[in-house]
Design a protein around this motif. Sequence first.
Motif, PDB file in Angstrom:
ATOM      1  N   LEU A 244       3.662   5.991  -5.191  1.00  0.00           N
ATOM      2  CA  LEU A 244       3.890   6.018  -6.636  1.00  0.00           C
ATOM      3  C   LEU A 244       2.758   6.735  -7.350  1.00  0.00           C
ATOM      4  O   LEU A 244       2.981   7.427  -8.359  1.00  0.00           O
ATOM      5  CB  LEU A 244       4.010   4.585  -7.140  1.00  0.00           C
ATOM      6  N   ASN A 245       1.544   6.583  -6.845  1.00  0.00           N
ATOM      7  CA  ASN A 245       0.432   7.323  -7.444  1.00  0.00           C
ATOM      8  C   ASN A 245       0.501   8.804  -7.107  1.00  0.00           C
ATOM      9  O   ASN A 245       0.129   9.643  -7.925  1.00  0.00           O
ATOM     10  CB  ASN A 245      -0.903   6.749  -6.957  1.00  0.00           C
TER      11      ASN A 245
ATOM     12  N   ASP B 147       0.836  -1.198   0.000  1.00  0.00           N
ATOM     13  CA  ASP B 147       0.000   0.000   0.000  1.00  0.00           C
ATOM     14  C   ASP B 147       0.869   1.245   0.000  1.00  0.00           C
ATOM     15  O   ASP B 147       0.596   2.207  -0.712  1.00  0.00           O
ATOM     16  CB  ASP B 147      -0.930   0.012   1.213  1.00  0.00           C
TER      17      ASP B 147
ATOM     18  N   ILE C  54       9.067   6.846 -10.620  1.00  0.00           N
ATOM     19  CA  ILE C  54       9.373   5.604 -11.309  1.00  0.00           C
ATOM     20  C   ILE C  54      10.332   5.834 -12.465  1.00  0.00           C
ATOM     21  O   ILE C  54      11.166   4.980 -12.778  1.00  0.00           O
ATOM     22  CB  ILE C  54       8.075   4.898 -11.763  1.00  0.00           C
ATOM     23  N   ILE C  55      10.243   6.979 -13.071  1.00  0.00           N
ATOM     24  CA  ILE C  55      11.147   7.283 -14.181  1.00  0.00           C
ATOM     25  C   ILE C  55      12.582   7.360 -13.676  1.00  0.00           C
ATOM     26  O   ILE C  55      13.485   6.754 -14.235  1.00  0.00           O
ATOM     27  CB  ILE C  55      10.713   8.594 -14.857  1.00  0.00           C
TER      28      ILE C  55
ATOM     29  N   VAL D 204       4.025   1.624  -1.147  1.00  0.00           N
ATOM     30  CA  VAL D 204       4.684   1.811  -2.440  1.00  0.00           C
ATOM     31  C   VAL D 204       3.687   2.275  -3.502  1.00  0.00           C
ATOM     32  O   VAL D 204       3.928   3.248  -4.220  1.00  0.00           O
ATOM     33  CB  VAL D 204       5.384   0.519  -2.895  1.00  0.00           C
ATOM     34  N   LEU D 205       2.558   1.592  -3.571  1.00  0.00           N
ATOM     35  CA  LEU D 205       1.574   1.952  -4.600  1.00  0.00           C
ATOM     36  C   LEU D 205       1.052   3.365  -4.388  1.00  0.00           C
ATOM     37  O   LEU D 205       0.929   4.140  -5.337  1.00  0.00           O
ATOM     38  CB  LEU D 205       0.424   0.945  -4.601  1.00  0.00           C
ATOM     39  N   HIS D 206       0.753   3.701  -3.138  1.00  0.00           N
ATOM     40  CA  HIS D 206       0.197   5.025  -2.881  1.00  0.00           C
ATOM     41  C   HIS D 206       1.198   6.132  -3.182  1.00  0.00           C
ATOM     42  O   HIS D 206       0.864   7.138  -3.808  1.00  0.00           O
ATOM     43  CB  HIS D 206      -0.273   5.125  -1.430  1.00  0.00           C
TER      44      HIS D 206
END
Lengths: 207, 207
Positions: free
Chosen positions: A109-110, A103, A116-117, A105-107
């Motif tokens: 990243l959003n 959660d 991520i680049i 990492v995903l959050h």
Amino acid sequence: MGNTNENTELKIIEAARKVFILKGMDGARMQEIADEAGINKALLHYYFRSKTKLFDRVFLELFSEVVAVINAEVEKASTLEQLIESLVSNYIQLISEKPFVPDFVLHELNRNPEMIIEYIQHKGLDLNKVFRLFQDETLNHVTYPISPVHLIVDVLALCVFPFVAKPIIKGFMLEDDELKYKKFIAERVSHVTGFIKSTLFINPQQS
Amino acid sequence: MGNTNENTELKIIEAARKVFILKGMDGARMQEIADEAGINKALLHYYFRSKTKLFDRVFLELFSEVVAVINAEVEKASTLEQLIESLVSNYIQLISEKPFVPDFVLHELNRNPEMIIEYIQHKGLDLNKVFRLFQDETLNHVTYPISPVHLIVDVLALCVFPFVAKPIIKGFMLEDDELKYKKFIAERVSHVTGFIKSTLFINPQQS
DNA sequence: ATTTGTTTTAACTATATGGTTAAATCATGT
DNA sequence: ACATGATTTAACCATATAGTTAAAACAAAT
């Protein structure tokens, strides 16, 4: 001269990881991180000039670990079936130990997809081998022809989602009972493996 | 006397929804919500006494909508196959229109899992019918015997995860190309439906 | 003993933020 | 015209927060 500095840096990183994972970048407080590390704010900023720098460090380390595990599994595997079996098993195992990491990492990243680049130049996912395994086995009629990207997403989804959605699963489907949730997670490895193999392989083997 | 108040309340809710979904509870600022609604902070607090109250309202509404859609699908369906087909299709459709809702809901629920308990008393998921469909069809040898809870989680996972993990999927597997991601999402409905049906049904029908 | 880098103390700055207040303005129904 | 409730203005409060600073204390290497 004191060479306790490596120790201190470690203590800080561990504390930051804990607090960031639990509260997220926005919810985390530098004071809380200092407290958790058993030091004071001044020293915290002496080691890491800013919250952002500290966060970047923690996030990159965590994200790298996740990617590294997947890459290691991919490298080891010599067949698709083997890959899926060991990936599902080890990945669920890994997340079980740090259930709030996905959660987090995903959050994050959003919240900030540009991260991520930055990372991709660092080191990315190694999918070519997966594609190759696919091609070979499809040609040899071991697997049905299927989109590799969809399958990879499927595997990750089936492994990760039960942790990210814990409150919903536990609260809505398992009478909010922690033990039932634990049992559910324990069943997941074999369920997911079976699920995917039954879709993918022409003569699904039992293991 | 002005009766524009219902209008204003709506404007506030919409603005709050937008900001909260994008920034999360911790990242959202009351000033930004006021700006987005085209009003001032004083009026914002005149309508909603606190950030928490506003957040709770927004969160509950969003969450209810998600649950309502699932419940409606479950009610409509008369066979498992039908349920899966319409659920996958409509759910992916729904999320496509509000792609940041899942990450928002899941993250806030992890931040504060007690919120779900409040909600359950309000209105929960209606899973009994799913269980019944399962039992019937398993007895009639339409479906393989499988755990209903695992299957429900599978369906949700396969539908939701591609949105929550957009940065990873797009950045790592699709060359960071928005068009490729859009195409990937468009393929999802048929992929997921096919995937599940091939596992579940003894004589998978093509639709 | 002196030096050097680590850590603490503690006060401090600047700013952001949630929330409040009081008076003024505006729109609308009576 | 008056009353009423909606809305704005703008100042304000209390607190939280990231980050800084300078001096002192400490630990260990020379």
